[in-house]
Design an enzyme around this catalytic site. Sequence first.
Site, PDB file in Angstrom:
ATOM      1  N   GLU A  80       1.185  -1.455   0.068  1.00  0.00           N
ATOM      2  CA  GLU A  80       0.093  -0.003   0.335  1.00  0.00           C
ATOM      3  C   GLU A  80       0.587   1.375  -0.299  1.00  0.00           C
ATOM      4  O   GLU A  80       0.891   2.475  -0.734  1.00  0.00           O
ATOM      5  CB  GLU A  80      -1.367   0.106   1.085  1.00  0.00           C
ATOM      6  CG  GLU A  80      -2.013  -1.292   1.137  1.00  0.00           C
ATOM      7  CD  GLU A  80      -2.676  -2.029   2.355  1.00  0.00           C
ATOM      8  OE1 GLU A  80      -2.529  -1.166   3.396  1.00  0.00           O
ATOM      9  OE2 GLU A  80      -3.404  -2.893   1.882  1.00  0.00           O
ATOM     10  N   GLU A 137       3.628 -11.235   0.536  1.00  0.00           N
ATOM     11  CA  GLU A 137       2.372 -10.642   0.455  1.00  0.00           C
ATOM     12  C   GLU A 137       2.294 -10.228  -1.265  1.00  0.00           C
ATOM     13  O   GLU A 137       2.084  -9.570  -1.794  1.00  0.00           O
ATOM     14  CB  GLU A 137       2.034  -9.194   1.150  1.00  0.00           C
ATOM     15  CG  GLU A 137       2.209  -9.474   2.669  1.00  0.00           C
ATOM     16  CD  GLU A 137       1.652  -8.722   3.323  1.00  0.00           C
ATOM     17  OE1 GLU A 137       1.011  -8.734   4.582  1.00  0.00           O
ATOM     18  OE2 GLU A 137       1.627  -7.184   3.029  1.00  0.00           O
ATOM     19  N   GLY A 180      -6.454  -8.212   0.850  1.00  0.00           N
ATOM     20  CA  GLY A 180      -7.784  -7.665   1.256  1.00  0.00           C
ATOM     21  C   GLY A 180      -8.386  -7.568   0.574  1.00  0.00           C
ATOM     22  O   GLY A 180     -10.250  -7.267   0.362  1.00  0.00           O
TER      23      GLY A 180
HETATM   24  P1  PGA Z   1      -5.520  -8.164   4.877  1.00  0.00           P
HETATM   25  O1  PGA Z   1      -3.835  -7.498   4.929  1.00  0.00           O
HETATM   26  O2  PGA Z   1      -5.118  -9.828   5.491  1.00  0.00           O
HETATM   27  O3  PGA Z   1      -6.210  -8.477   5.010  1.00  0.00           O
HETATM   28  O4  PGA Z   1      -5.541  -9.820   3.299  1.00  0.00           O
HETATM   29  C1  PGA Z   1      -2.370  -8.253   5.137  1.00  0.00           C
HETATM   30  C2  PGA Z   1      -1.437  -6.882   4.705  1.00  0.00           C
HETATM   31  O5  PGA Z   1      -2.348  -6.507   4.118  1.00  0.00           O
HETATM   32  O6  PGA Z   1      -0.662  -7.306   5.040  1.00  0.00           O
END
Ligand code: PGA
Length: 253
Positions: A99, A169, A175
């Site tokens: 992000e 990730e 998400g």
């Molecule tokens: P999530 O996020 O478990 O909501 O998919 C993981 C993260 O961005 O660290």
Amino acid sequence: MSNRRQIIAGNWKMHKDNGEARDYAAKFLELVGEITELDMVICAPFTALSVLKDELEESVVHLGAQNMFWTGEGAYTGEISPRMLTDMACTYVIIGHSERREILHETDEMIAKKVKAALNAGLKPILCVGENLNQREDGRALATVRGQVERDLPDLSPEELRRVVIAYEPIWAIGTGRTASSADAQEMCAGIRSTVAGIAGVVAEEIPILYGGSVKEGNIQELMAETDIDGALVGGASLDAEGFARLVRNALG
Ligand code: PGA
């Protein structure tokens, strides 16, 4: 499952005011405050660190931040230094979350500086890497992640690398409710470990590699059963203290 120390880290992202953080900490400690078989970490917003420092003091739950700047102090409006985090009793800091790479345009060069600065301050960086959906569909997932690891961890001594945690990730799984299959996650984490071995040799066997992206109570056990997955970085499913406590217990198998 490996012999490496396992880590379950919650990433609260931009959630929880101080009252909510205090309630969460009390409830979470009540439920998992005796667990020592793995390391639990809460990565909270900066504004909640002071409250959590008091609540989690002398508990088994470690405190982490979600970002930091790379110099000790100076004219950097809006930034937070490594030393400010250690002063808040943080032992971990997430670096290079997708992000931040995507929305805040953090580059590998910035991320490498942050990793180094975190290590210099005695913090354990949780370096996030991961491919987007296009890169996965084009068969470039592993190449993408290898490149990130190489650019984000340059010139570190074996002693420094030993204190790094890597979180794989995949961006398309964050998400979205779409988790990577445990076999795919294992393949990527093994690829990351072999990349680290290329940089640091046998030290790679000591580095915890976490999976992140829609980890839940229901899939943690299967993910953790994989050889190269040493834990999880959990976003949404870390926001409820009771649910996260169940996830931690499931991780214990
Ligand atoms: P999530 O996020 O478990 O909501 O998919 C993981 C993260 O961005 O660290």
